[in-house]
Write a protein that holds these residues in place. Sequence first.
Motif, short mmCIF file in Angstrom:
data_model
loop_
_atom_site.label_atom_id
_atom_site.label_comp_id
_atom_site.label_asym_id
_atom_site.label_seq_id
_atom_site.Cartn_x
_atom_site.Cartn_y
_atom_site.Cartn_z
N CYS A 23 0.83 -1.21 0.00
CA CYS A 23 0.00 0.00 0.00
C CYS A 23 0.86 1.25 0.00
O CYS A 23 0.58 2.22 -0.73
N ALA A 24 1.90 1.26 0.82
CA ALA A 24 2.79 2.43 0.89
C ALA A 24 3.43 2.71 -0.46
O ALA A 24 3.47 3.86 -0.92
N LEU A 25 3.92 1.68 -1.12
CA LEU A 25 4.57 1.87 -2.43
C LEU A 25 3.57 2.36 -3.48
O LEU A 25 3.89 3.23 -4.30
N ALA A 26 2.37 1.79 -3.47
CA ALA A 26 1.37 2.18 -4.47
C ALA A 26 0.89 3.61 -4.26
O ALA A 26 0.70 4.36 -5.23
N LEU A 27 0.69 4.01 -3.02
CA LEU A 27 0.26 5.38 -2.73
C LEU A 27 1.34 6.38 -3.14
O LEU A 27 1.05 7.43 -3.71
N ALA A 28 2.60 6.03 -2.86
CA ALA A 28 3.71 6.91 -3.25
C ALA A 28 3.81 7.02 -4.76
O ALA A 28 4.09 8.10 -5.30
N ALA A 29 3.57 5.92 -5.47
CA ALA A 29 3.65 5.93 -6.93
C ALA A 29 2.60 6.85 -7.54
O ALA A 29 2.78 7.34 -8.67
N ARG A 30 1.51 7.10 -6.81
CA ARG A 30 0.47 8.03 -7.30
C ARG A 30 0.72 9.45 -6.82
O ARG A 30 -0.12 10.33 -7.04
N GLY A 31 1.83 9.70 -6.12
CA GLY A 31 2.19 11.07 -5.77
C GLY A 31 2.01 11.47 -4.33
O GLY A 31 2.35 12.60 -3.95
N ALA A 32 1.47 10.59 -3.49
CA ALA A 32 1.28 10.93 -2.09
C ALA A 32 2.62 10.97 -1.35
O ALA A 32 3.55 10.23 -1.68
N THR A 33 2.71 11.84 -0.35
CA THR A 33 3.80 11.76 0.61
C THR A 33 3.41 10.69 1.61
O THR A 33 2.38 10.80 2.27
N VAL A 34 4.20 9.64 1.70
CA VAL A 34 3.82 8.47 2.50
C VAL A 34 4.55 8.46 3.83
O VAL A 34 5.79 8.51 3.89
N ILE A 35 3.77 8.40 4.89
CA ILE A 35 4.30 8.23 6.23
C ILE A 35 4.22 6.74 6.53
O ILE A 35 3.14 6.19 6.77
N ALA A 36 5.38 6.08 6.48
CA ALA A 36 5.44 4.64 6.69
C ALA A 36 5.66 4.37 8.17
O ALA A 36 6.68 4.78 8.74
N THR A 37 4.71 3.69 8.80
CA THR A 37 4.85 3.40 10.22
C THR A 37 4.79 1.90 10.46
O THR A 37 4.13 1.16 9.73
N ASP A 38 5.47 1.49 11.50
CA ASP A 38 5.45 0.09 11.90
C ASP A 38 5.94 0.03 13.34
O ASP A 38 6.71 0.91 13.77
N ILE A 39 5.54 -0.99 14.07
CA ILE A 39 6.05 -1.15 15.43
C ILE A 39 7.55 -1.40 15.40
O ILE A 39 8.26 -1.08 16.35
#
Length: 262
Positions: A23-39
């Motif tokens: 999801c993070a990669l796909a959203l970024a590919a459409r131009g979003a600034t992606v805040i990737a979070t994980d524990i």
Amino acid sequence: MDTSLHGRQALVTGAGAGIGRGCALALAARGATVIATDIDRATAQATSEHIRAAGGASEAFALDIGDDSAWESVLAAVRERHGPVTVLVNNAALKASVAGDRGLLDSSLEVWDRVVATNLRGPMLGARRVLPDMIAAGTGAITMMTSTAALYSISGFATAYSSAKAGMIGLTRTIAATYGPQGVRCNAVAPGVIMVGDDTASQEAFRKATGGLVERTGVPADIAETVVFLSSDAGSYINGQVLVVDGGITAHMPGLSHSQNA
């Protein structure tokens, strides 16, 4: 359909691997600034570096989604550096197999509390924290990653997980009904069997288990593209819905289908 997400800040939980990373990669590919979070911040950082290497914009944060103060801290930092989050993908979850989640009489209350705290309370906290900024902006898209486990059950397994994922559907609909008039959409995606990597033997076993009616397991990209659609203007008329992305598993009964085709 316009699936561009330029100018939007998208936060993805559980972005370190699997569906979350997809999801993070796909959203970024459409131009979003992606805040990737994980524990596990290291895995979120790896996703963020992948995005930046491809020319996208991203930052990584450690986030325990069951901790309200952690949500507050991360979102404050994001708001200061990138602007308010207007796309939220509530993906992070605790798997039943990891938690030891079995039948109701075979699991402890501690297991129930742990699974529900992560898989239902966590997404609730995330939505609760991003909603004020979305309402102020007059726009926002929240995607809850539920599961086909919310729609059918497996005897003696995943009692807390299935219950929490079903609860996410109710949460999705109440958010949509309450805040839809203020420009916020909230939908749920219910993935079926998703496989990361290529395992031919497992793929064949899956095909046989479904009576040959579903030819393959899903991959993270199948879910990611659905999330992009729901997060973008292309999905602007969809609110309060559950999109099942399972290749058709829940549309038939494999045992009966197999006997009818024999």
